[in-house]
Design an enzyme around this catalytic site. Structure first.
Site, short mmCIF file in Angstrom:
data_model
loop_
_atom_site.label_atom_id
_atom_site.label_comp_id
_atom_site.label_asym_id
_atom_site.label_seq_id
_atom_site.Cartn_x
_atom_site.Cartn_y
_atom_site.Cartn_z
N ALA A 33 0.80 -1.23 0.00
CA ALA A 33 0.00 0.00 0.00
C ALA A 33 0.83 1.28 0.00
O ALA A 33 0.26 2.37 0.14
CB ALA A 33 -1.01 0.03 1.15
N ALA A 34 2.13 1.17 -0.20
CA ALA A 34 2.94 2.40 -0.28
C ALA A 34 2.50 3.23 -1.49
O ALA A 34 2.26 4.44 -1.39
CB ALA A 34 4.42 2.05 -0.39
N GLY A 35 2.38 2.56 -2.64
CA GLY A 35 1.93 3.27 -3.84
C GLY A 35 0.51 3.80 -3.68
O GLY A 35 0.19 4.90 -4.13
N ASP A 36 -0.34 3.02 -3.04
CA ASP A 36 -1.73 3.45 -2.84
C ASP A 36 -1.78 4.69 -1.96
O ASP A 36 -2.60 5.60 -2.20
CB ASP A 36 -2.54 2.32 -2.17
CG ASP A 36 -2.60 1.08 -3.04
OD1 ASP A 36 -2.50 1.20 -4.27
OD2 ASP A 36 -2.73 -0.03 -2.47
O1 RIB Z 1 -1.52 -2.28 -3.36
C1 RIB Z 1 -1.67 -3.18 -2.30
C2 RIB Z 1 -2.97 -3.93 -2.43
O2 RIB Z 1 -2.92 -4.74 -3.58
C3 RIB Z 1 -3.27 -4.88 -1.30
O3 RIB Z 1 -3.97 -4.26 -0.25
C4 RIB Z 1 -4.04 -5.99 -1.98
O4 RIB Z 1 -5.35 -6.11 -1.57
C5 RIB Z 1 -3.92 -5.72 -3.47
O5 RIB Z 1 -5.07 -5.17 -3.98
#
Ligand code: RIB
Length: 307
Positions: free
Chosen positions: A243-246
């Site tokens: 989730a760093a990119g998210d």
């Molecule tokens: O970017 C990370 C995410 O990728 C995770 O939370 C997982 O669910 C996938 O969707």
């Protein structure tokens, strides 16, 4: 302040830390296990909401116990769940994540994420106004992503597209993308070149308005208007990069919703993303805006004014 709509996935992340991947036919012990909320879409929504943007998730969950839990978790992080639909006889999306030495390997099952329909998008966008932000990724059906980006673009929303997991990026899609955010692997696959500058030019040539390529420990490179700028990452001890990119994308979307210019959004997005790497998990690793700003102050970085 403008709103952020996130069109995308909600997953339950089943996370196991391991010293290495088991070989075929091998059983081995992991180093730790936990379950937490994930999905690229939901993680980005959490990041935008924790940055302070009024944030709406457009998604589907299954009718299993995890669906209701994911919705409640999102509400707890400040995401408005009114456009999340529960699908009968379907499981909530799932991600099996193996973390080895701080880096992850992810296997997805789409479940309810693939049941999102145009009507779900329409219902949400009927409440949107020009200048709001729509963020989309590649974890729902491609036709829904394309539909959402186009509908949002035509309504005057600032469309942010994160093409992850990687797929082809034709001009017919990129023409509806105001800001394309992708990592260097996705950029290379989509553009057919390992050269970041050449890939950015190629993707802009296909119609993407601005392009940001994230480069992990090396930071990011952004092209906006006629200008290209490099941004350094912050130095951290990586615990889990999930989730760093998210987090980067959600905070970027929050900054755009405040009316900041693209280059102005990137320092806070970079810091928030770096802080997320120091913590385990996806949604539970996303920092609040106050934490990001505190880091920026302590390190002599200018803090963007709040609206
Ligand atoms: O970017 C990370 C995410 O990728 C995770 O939370 C997982 O669910 C996938 O969707």
């Amino acid at each position: 302040m403008k709103k952020v709509f996130v069109l995308g996935s909600i997953n339950v992340d089943y996370v196991m830390a391991a010293p290495r991947m088991p070989q075929e036919g091998e059983t081995m012990h992991g180093d730790g296990f936990f379950i937490n909320g994930g999905g690229k879409g939901a993680n980005q929504a959490v990041a935008a909401a924790r940055y302070g943007a009024p944030t709406y998730m457009i998604a589907c969950v299954g009718s299993d116990a995890f669906g209701a839990k994911m919705v409640e978790d999102l509400r707890g992080y400040g995401v408005d769940p009114r456009f999340i639909r529960t699908v009968a006889d379907e499981v909530t999306g799932a991600a099996q994540i193996t973390v080895i030495g701080g880096n992850n390997r992810i296997l997805l099952y789409s479940g309810a994420n693939y049941r999102l329909e145009k009507e779900d998008v329409d219902r949400a966008l009927a409440t949107a106004e020009a200048g709001d932000v729509l963020i989309a990724q590649n974890e729902i059906r491609r036709e829904m992503t394309e539909y959402g980006l186009r509908a949002a673009y035509e309504r005057g929303l600032v469309t942010v597209f994160n093409p992850a997991p990687a797929r082809d990026l034709p001009a017919s899609l990129l023409r509806y993308v105001r800001v394309l955010v992708l990592n260097e692997i996705e950029a290379a696959q989509a553009a057919g070149t390992d050269d970041v500058a050449a890939a950015m030019n190629e993707l802009r040539g296909r119609g993407a308005g601005s392009v940001v390529v994230t480069l992990g420990k090396s930071g990011s490179r952004a092209a906006d208007g006629g200008e290209v700028r490099d941004f350094s990452a912050i130095r951290v001890q990586a615990v889990d990069t999930t989730a760093a990119g998210d987090t980067f994308i959600g905070v970027l979307g929050g900054g755009l919703a405040e009316g900041q210019a693209l280059f102005g959004c990137i320092p806070a997005a970079t810091v928030a993303s770096g802080l997320a790497v120091t913590r385990k998990g996806a949604q539970c690793s996303v920092p609040a805006r106050a934490e990001t700003e505190q880091y920026m102050r302590e390190h002599g970085m200018p803090v963007p004014a709040r609206p």
